[in-house]
Scaffold this active site. Sequence first.
Site, PDB file in Angstrom:
ATOM      1  N   LYS A  29       1.048  -1.522  -0.358  1.00  0.00           N
ATOM      2  CA  LYS A  29      -0.090  -0.161  -0.233  1.00  0.00           C
ATOM      3  C   LYS A  29       0.846   1.185  -0.045  1.00  0.00           C
ATOM      4  CE  LYS A  29      -3.565  -0.416   2.576  1.00  0.00           C
ATOM      5  NZ  LYS A  29      -4.594  -0.694   3.661  1.00  0.00           N
ATOM      6  N   ARG A  98      -3.040   3.267   9.067  1.00  0.00           N
ATOM      7  CA  ARG A  98      -3.350   1.702   7.594  1.00  0.00           C
ATOM      8  C   ARG A  98      -2.356   0.845   7.518  1.00  0.00           C
ATOM      9  NH1 ARG A  98      -4.612   4.740   2.404  1.00  0.00           N
ATOM     10  NH2 ARG A  98      -5.329   3.135   1.655  1.00  0.00           N
ATOM     11  N   GLY A 107      -8.807  -7.360   3.965  1.00  0.00           N
ATOM     12  CA  GLY A 107      -9.751  -7.827   6.012  1.00  0.00           C
ATOM     13  C   GLY A 107      -8.677  -8.736   7.183  1.00  0.00           C
ATOM     14  N   MET A 109      -5.526  -6.687   8.441  1.00  0.00           N
ATOM     15  CA  MET A 109      -4.645  -6.101   9.124  1.00  0.00           C
ATOM     16  C   MET A 109      -6.154  -4.788   9.429  1.00  0.00           C
ATOM     17  SD  MET A 109      -1.682  -8.025   9.170  1.00  0.00           S
ATOM     18  CE  MET A 109      -0.852  -6.744   9.971  1.00  0.00           C
ATOM     19  N   ARG A 343      -3.452  -0.592  -6.488  1.00  0.00           N
ATOM     20  CA  ARG A 343      -1.885  -2.332  -6.623  1.00  0.00           C
ATOM     21  C   ARG A 343      -2.814  -3.337  -7.815  1.00  0.00           C
ATOM     22  NH1 ARG A 343      -5.622  -4.883  -1.305  1.00  0.00           N
ATOM     23  NH2 ARG A 343      -7.625  -5.081  -2.588  1.00  0.00           N
ATOM     24  N   HIS A 459     -15.749  -9.191   1.560  1.00  0.00           N
ATOM     25  CA  HIS A 459     -14.200  -9.915   2.071  1.00  0.00           C
ATOM     26  C   HIS A 459     -14.927 -10.997   1.242  1.00  0.00           C
ATOM     27  CE1 HIS A 459     -13.441 -12.540   4.951  1.00  0.00           C
ATOM     28  NE2 HIS A 459     -12.958 -11.333   5.426  1.00  0.00           N
ATOM     29  N   ARG A 637       7.361 -49.912 -14.335  1.00  0.00           N
ATOM     30  CA  ARG A 637       7.851 -50.507 -13.317  1.00  0.00           C
ATOM     31  C   ARG A 637       7.227 -51.490 -13.162  1.00  0.00           C
ATOM     32  NH1 ARG A 637       5.787 -47.421  -7.583  1.00  0.00           N
ATOM     33  NH2 ARG A 637       4.221 -48.259  -8.062  1.00  0.00           N
ATOM     34  N   SER A 786      14.426 -42.662 -12.296  1.00  0.00           N
ATOM     35  CA  SER A 786      13.156 -41.968 -12.350  1.00  0.00           C
ATOM     36  C   SER A 786      12.979 -41.923 -10.650  1.00  0.00           C
ATOM     37  CB  SER A 786      12.581 -43.054 -13.080  1.00  0.00           C
ATOM     38  OG  SER A 786      10.621 -41.925 -12.567  1.00  0.00           O
ATOM     39  N   GLY A 788      11.380 -41.318  -7.914  1.00  0.00           N
ATOM     40  CA  GLY A 788      10.537 -41.742  -6.906  1.00  0.00           C
ATOM     41  C   GLY A 788      10.139 -41.006  -5.450  1.00  0.00           C
ATOM     42  N   THR A 789       9.633 -40.250  -5.730  1.00  0.00           N
ATOM     43  CA  THR A 789       9.848 -38.908  -4.627  1.00  0.00           C
ATOM     44  C   THR A 789       8.655 -39.261  -3.485  1.00  0.00           C
ATOM     45  OG1 THR A 789       8.460 -36.929  -5.821  1.00  0.00           O
ATOM     46  CG2 THR A 789      11.225 -37.094  -5.986  1.00  0.00           C
ATOM     47  N   ASP A 791       8.195 -41.858  -2.063  1.00  0.00           N
ATOM     48  CA  ASP A 791       8.945 -43.112  -1.078  1.00  0.00           C
ATOM     49  C   ASP A 791      10.510 -42.168  -0.775  1.00  0.00           C
ATOM     50  OD1 ASP A 791       8.054 -45.409   0.075  1.00  0.00           O
ATOM     51  OD2 ASP A 791       7.691 -46.433  -2.149  1.00  0.00           O
ATOM     52  N   CYS A 854       8.321 -39.104 -10.646  1.00  0.00           N
ATOM     53  CA  CYS A 854       7.556 -39.866 -10.930  1.00  0.00           C
ATOM     54  C   CYS A 854       6.123 -39.897 -10.212  1.00  0.00           C
ATOM     55  CB  CYS A 854       7.658 -41.772 -11.826  1.00  0.00           C
ATOM     56  SG  CYS A 854       8.195 -43.005 -10.878  1.00  0.00           S
ATOM     57  N   TYR A 874      12.668 -34.810 -17.722  1.00  0.00           N
ATOM     58  CA  TYR A 874      11.500 -34.669 -17.489  1.00  0.00           C
ATOM     59  C   TYR A 874      10.421 -34.606 -16.338  1.00  0.00           C
ATOM     60  CZ  TYR A 874      11.522 -39.932 -17.286  1.00  0.00           C
ATOM     61  OH  TYR A 874      11.449 -41.284 -16.427  1.00  0.00           O
TER      62      TYR A 874
HETATM   63  P1  ADP Z   1      -7.723  -2.413   3.282  1.00  0.00           P
HETATM   64  O1  ADP Z   1      -6.538  -2.699   3.014  1.00  0.00           O
HETATM   65  O2  ADP Z   1      -8.900  -3.190   4.538  1.00  0.00           O
HETATM   66  O3  ADP Z   1      -8.729  -1.588   1.955  1.00  0.00           O
HETATM   67  P2  ADP Z   1      -6.875   0.961   4.077  1.00  0.00           P
HETATM   68  O4  ADP Z   1      -6.283   1.192   4.160  1.00  0.00           O
HETATM   69  O5  ADP Z   1      -7.390   0.849   2.713  1.00  0.00           O
HETATM   70  O6  ADP Z   1      -7.560  -1.017   4.143  1.00  0.00           O
HETATM   71  O7  ADP Z   1      -8.884   1.117   5.132  1.00  0.00           O
HETATM   72  C1  ADP Z   1     -10.130   1.055   4.381  1.00  0.00           C
HETATM   73  C2  ADP Z   1     -11.201   2.300   3.655  1.00  0.00           C
HETATM   74  O8  ADP Z   1     -10.797   3.713   4.631  1.00  0.00           O
HETATM   75  C3  ADP Z   1     -10.882   2.101   2.572  1.00  0.00           C
HETATM   76  O9  ADP Z   1     -11.845   2.495   1.773  1.00  0.00           O
HETATM   77  C4  ADP Z   1     -10.207   3.198   2.311  1.00  0.00           C
HETATM   78  O10 ADP Z   1     -10.720   3.826   1.345  1.00  0.00           O
HETATM   79  C5  ADP Z   1     -10.262   4.127   3.509  1.00  0.00           C
HETATM   80  N1  ADP Z   1      -8.871   5.540   3.682  1.00  0.00           N
HETATM   81  C6  ADP Z   1      -8.123   4.838   4.580  1.00  0.00           C
HETATM   82  N2  ADP Z   1      -7.051   6.353   4.005  1.00  0.00           N
HETATM   83  C7  ADP Z   1      -8.373   6.441   3.986  1.00  0.00           C
HETATM   84  C8  ADP Z   1      -7.669   8.302   4.343  1.00  0.00           C
HETATM   85  N3  ADP Z   1      -7.423   9.025   4.527  1.00  0.00           N
HETATM   86  N4  ADP Z   1      -8.878   9.555   3.640  1.00  0.00           N
HETATM   87  C9  ADP Z   1     -10.542   8.120   3.605  1.00  0.00           C
HETATM   88  N5  ADP Z   1     -10.455   7.386   3.595  1.00  0.00           N
HETATM   89  C10 ADP Z   1      -9.783   6.669   4.206  1.00  0.00           C
HETATM   90 MG    MG Z   2      -8.060  -0.915   0.877  1.00  0.00          MG
HETATM   91 MG    MG Z   3      -8.983  -2.837   6.363  1.00  0.00          MG
END
Ligand code: ADP
Ligand code: MG
Ligand code: MG
Length: 902
Positions: A29, A98, A107, A109, A343, A459, A637, A786, A788-789, A791, A854, A874
């Site tokens: 990120k 973040r 979801g 962290m 990303r 999620h 074999r 060959s 025989g991973t 065994d 094999c 192979y």
């Molecule tokens: P995740 O890794 O779960 O996507 P994010 O760090 O991206 O978590 O944040 C969760 C939500 O909060 C995302 O929708 C993101 O766009 C929003 N968010 C994060 N930082 C800001 C910010 N500085 N201003 C407005 N929205 C934010």
């Molecule tokens: Mg995000």
């Molecule tokens: Mg999050």
Amino acid sequence: MAAQQRVDNKYVYDFAEGNKDLKDLLGGKGANLAEMTNLGLPVPPGFTITTEACKAYLATGREPAGLAEQIEAHLESLERGMGRKLGDPADPLLVSVRSGAKFSMPGMMETVLNVGLNDRSVVGLSAQAGGNDRFAWDSYRRLIQMFGKTVCEVPGEEFEHAIDEAKRAKGTTNDLDLDADDLRALVDTYKKIFAEHTGREFPQEPREQLDLAIRAVFESWNAERAIVYRRQERIPADLGTAVNVVAMVFGNLGPDSGTGVAFTRDPASGAQGIYGDYLANAQGEDVVAGIRNTVPLQELERIDRKSYDELLDYMARLEGHYKDLCDIEFTIERGKLWMLQTRVGKRTAAAAFVIAGQLVDEGLIDLDEALHRVNGAQLAQLMFPRFKLDHEFEPVAKGIGASPGAAVGKVVFSSDRAVELAAEGEPVILVRRETNPDDLNGMIAARGILTSRGGKTSHAAVVARGMGKTCVSGADELDVNVPAKTFTVAGQTVNEGDVVSVDGTTGNVYLGEVPVMPSEVVQYFEGTLDPERIDDPLVRAVHRIMTHADATRRLRVRTNADTGADAARARRFGAEGIGLCRTEHMFLGDRRELVERLILAGTDREREDALAALLPLQRADFIEIFREMAGLPVTVRLIDPPLHEFLPPLEQLAVNVAVAQERGEDVAKEEALLAAVRRMHEENPMLGLRGVRLGLVIPGLFAMQVRAIAEASVEVTRAGGSACPEIMVPLVGAVQELETVRAEAEKIIAEVVGDSGVEVLIGTMIEVPRAALTAGQIAEAAQFFSFGTNDLTQMAWGFSRDDVEGAFFWRYLELGIFGISPFESIDRDGVGRLVRIAAEEGRAARPGLKLGVCGEHGGDPDSVHFFHEVGLDYVSCSPFRVPVARLEAGRAAVHPTGSDPR
Ligand code: ADP
Ligand code: MG
Ligand code: MG
């Protein structure tokens, strides 16, 4: 003498200081926020605390020296740039905290928004927003909720209940109907909840909020569910996470504000276009949490044309820059667009192929790169069966096809129940209103996931796609009642244990079991695809990439096949020979009788008769296989399992004898068998009389098989075919064993083959550690090796596979003794070292020695890369894995780094 000056590590980077290649240090990120900043895209200013800081914190339980000062300095500079101070009562700067590890972990962290709000600055925030009290209190309640839940472990439901209660009191289900007063009251309730659970008041000091939130992100790296996810995704446990501190922008300022997610191509199909969800007057998490129903991104054109056009422009720029599908988070604050994340987006297996093909067409990448962008696991997924639909089956609901596949199973409503039933071998479908990180274990255990809420970016959808698990999300006709363990749909009630079928491609949900059929890609491989569909984007992409893989790879790919039918199918999948033809089945069925005679033979004559009767039967089996594999090598074999495996079990024989005696029948044969079974009983059959040992102990047994192979080869070749047999002696540990077998075999071969032109190679399996360690000697007598991973793994670790997998592998995985079962993916350090030694020393003794593998590892992506590196000729695997091995062998040749392109 210059005094050594202590320079603290640099733990904090401004966005302008980073770039996308610094993912190890800044996390995905942070690195991408820096990249967007430097591309000139509108990213709110901020800074990133490095993974090094996290690792130092996790190692010692304390912030490393210098970190606090560096944060202070960067915060001050952020405050200067924004002209506001964090949490200032009159005009507060707010920030988000973040997490962001090297690999995205959806979801997993924690993120805390609106840090800096307190009882005083909430008033300043309202003033800042032109007296928008509702917005200020909404932001404050969100802070307490997120901070409470993620930093202080206050159960999230407590807050959920409180807001539900407030809405109920107001007679609404929409959070937008709560006004400033309602939200102010809600903040009071939230604070009470916070105090009850933590024993302290909600912290009012902005800097303390910030520090606690940063620390919580560090610690979330080791949260249970993060550990489970990493194990599942094979992400190393020691990377740590970075922390991003970002100036807040607000999507919850009113109808001219909002927040959304966007993909530059469809992450499910790969199709070009504009994909995403938008939610007006909302903040961050609302979109993915499925709290309110989002609108398709296209509608933004109507709502806010200027921001929409700008967004499309940035999307195009990002795609051109990353040369790949990008996934984007954005927020619009009063008509001003802000980019909050990008990303390289996750995608389904089909989309991975389609997109790689398109990017080649568009001239953005070349075919080598396209090959690198897909992998064998994805191809394997595309070979999953599909639902076979006719008019009998009408869907009862249609949700979003969030992750493709056809899943049939019994309905369960909780993660625990899913795990429980799956452990009993039952296929299950996990049904939830929406999933959250606590459902992870259930999602892993389930065949499929079905939710009634949430879009393509919920999620459930994101995690399921990552796992390659079938998922239908947002099937809103379903009324899910988790406590009652039922859902109702179309007037029918479905209970726990009832069977449903879910189609993750179309989003359709069916009651009962829908039959399945081969996928399009399998039909393409098999040559049975309707010619009209040859131009399908997926089929074209698969064809193109497979063709390139075949042209690029050095490893050949053979198959494990024991019958003509298997051989024929594998050939259609691209097998270039048979690497393992087991002969055990040639002793089963109606041939058991002959095997019993062989075992019970009291005289040479009786034994020879039994073998003579087996000879033509085996010859016929080989003829069929050699015909199917004409022109391609077939490694046969010689018989491997202990002979008592062909006799009935002891208990059964004892009962037979007793019953026969009771009836006064002749029990001579039963008694003889019983005695034989008792005599042949082994404490450790895996380490007993089997493989080459049998051949040396039972006169004529191997000779009969060698003769059958040679005669079949001659017959097929004389009939215009071309047999290329390779006789493989199993379980050799010493060169003398092989020499003895070989001397006898060569005599027979010379006699049978005559001037037919047939050439028969004789080689050995390398599956006993001693064989690997004396490979130089063994190579003197072997024309091929060959590995025989299976065994080799059992014997290198001293594991009996049948016993250990169920008994304690889970614990070993949990302890990280291995990241993946060594039976699934080759243990490079141990078993792999034996392979390497044998390959090197074998080839040193006999240059050009043919080397193959094999074991089941021959079809495992990561192992294929290893076998490429070691220089085998192979790999051989089950027919269905042949395309996977071809693809990975090609990938290994272009990118010799490992099977995973993350
Ligand atoms: P995740 O890794 O779960 O996507 P994010 O760090 O991206 O978590 O944040 C969760 C939500 O909060 C995302 O929708 C993101 O766009 C929003 N968010 C994060 N930082 C800001 C910010 N500085 N201003 C407005 N929205 C934010
Ligand atoms: Mg995000
Ligand atoms: Mg999050």
